[in-house]
Design a protein around this motif. Structure first.
Motif, short mmCIF file in Angstrom:
data_model
loop_
_atom_site.label_atom_id
_atom_site.label_comp_id
_atom_site.label_asym_id
_atom_site.label_seq_id
_atom_site.Cartn_x
_atom_site.Cartn_y
_atom_site.Cartn_z
N ALA A 168 -66.50 -116.77 -30.12
CA ALA A 168 -67.90 -116.36 -30.30
C ALA A 168 -68.12 -115.79 -31.70
O ALA A 168 -69.13 -116.09 -32.35
CB ALA A 168 -68.30 -115.34 -29.24
N ALA A 169 -67.17 -115.00 -32.20
CA ALA A 169 -67.28 -114.44 -33.55
C ALA A 169 -67.25 -115.56 -34.59
O ALA A 169 -68.00 -115.52 -35.58
CB ALA A 169 -66.16 -113.44 -33.79
N PHE A 170 -66.41 -116.56 -34.39
CA PHE A 170 -66.34 -117.70 -35.30
C PHE A 170 -67.67 -118.45 -35.32
O PHE A 170 -68.21 -118.74 -36.40
CB PHE A 170 -65.20 -118.63 -34.89
N VAL A 171 -68.21 -118.76 -34.16
CA VAL A 171 -69.48 -119.49 -34.08
C VAL A 171 -70.60 -118.68 -34.74
O VAL A 171 -71.41 -119.23 -35.49
CB VAL A 171 -69.83 -119.84 -32.62
N ASP A 172 -70.64 -117.37 -34.50
CA ASP A 172 -71.64 -116.52 -35.14
C ASP A 172 -71.50 -116.59 -36.67
O ASP A 172 -72.49 -116.64 -37.39
CB ASP A 172 -71.52 -115.08 -34.67
N GLY A 173 -70.25 -116.58 -37.15
CA GLY A 173 -70.01 -116.67 -38.58
C GLY A 173 -70.48 -118.00 -39.16
O GLY A 173 -71.07 -118.04 -40.24
N VAL A 174 -70.25 -119.09 -38.43
CA VAL A 174 -70.73 -120.40 -38.89
C VAL A 174 -72.24 -120.40 -38.98
O VAL A 174 -72.83 -120.84 -39.97
CB VAL A 174 -70.24 -121.53 -37.94
N LYS A 175 -72.90 -119.88 -37.95
CA LYS A 175 -74.36 -119.86 -37.95
C LYS A 175 -74.92 -119.00 -39.08
O LYS A 175 -75.98 -119.30 -39.63
CB LYS A 175 -74.86 -119.32 -36.60
N ALA A 176 -74.19 -117.95 -39.45
CA ALA A 176 -74.64 -117.04 -40.51
C ALA A 176 -74.29 -117.53 -41.90
O ALA A 176 -74.65 -116.93 -42.90
CB ALA A 176 -74.04 -115.66 -40.28
N GLY A 177 -73.53 -118.65 -41.98
CA GLY A 177 -73.16 -119.20 -43.28
C GLY A 177 -71.97 -118.51 -43.93
O GLY A 177 -71.77 -118.61 -45.13
N ALA A 178 -71.17 -117.83 -43.14
CA ALA A 178 -70.04 -117.06 -43.67
C ALA A 178 -68.95 -117.93 -44.27
O ALA A 178 -68.12 -117.44 -45.02
CB ALA A 178 -69.45 -116.18 -42.57
N PHE A 179 -68.92 -119.21 -43.97
CA PHE A 179 -67.84 -120.07 -44.41
C PHE A 179 -68.27 -121.11 -45.44
O PHE A 179 -67.56 -122.07 -45.69
CB PHE A 179 -67.19 -120.76 -43.21
N THR A 180 -69.43 -120.91 -46.03
CA THR A 180 -69.89 -121.84 -47.06
C THR A 180 -69.32 -121.44 -48.40
O THR A 180 -68.96 -120.29 -48.62
CB THR A 180 -71.42 -121.88 -47.13
N ARG A 181 -69.24 -122.38 -49.31
CA ARG A 181 -68.69 -122.09 -50.63
C ARG A 181 -69.74 -121.65 -51.57
O ARG A 181 -70.79 -121.97 -51.69
CB ARG A 181 -67.99 -123.33 -51.19
#
Length: 54
Positions: free
Chosen positions: A41-54
Motif C-alpha cells: 500500500a505504501a508503494f502504491v501510494d508513492g507511485v500515485k504521488a510521483g515519488a519514483f519519477t526522475r
C-alpha cells in the motif's frame, strides 16, 4: 508511464495474507519478491504521488 515504450514487465499476485508477490514476467524462474499488505500500500501510494519519477 512517462511516455516510455519499454519492455519491462512484472506480474503481481495477491497472497493469502493480503500481501503481494511480484516477479519479472520475462524471467519467471528468477524468483519472487513478497510484500506485506502495508508495504505494498505504501508503494502504491508513492507511485500515485510521483515519488519514483526522475
Amino acid at each position: 508511464m512517462g511516455g516510455r515504450q519499454g519492455n519491462d514487465c512484472v506480474e503481481v499476485a495477491h497472497t493469502a495474507d493480503g500481501g503481494r508477490a511480484v516477479r519479472d514476467s520475462k524471467n519467471r524462474d528468477g524468483g519472487l519478491q513478497f510484500y506485506a499488505s502495508e508495504g505494498w500500500a505504501a508503494f502504491v501510494d508513492g507511485v500515485k504521488a510521483g515519488a519514483f519519477t526522475r
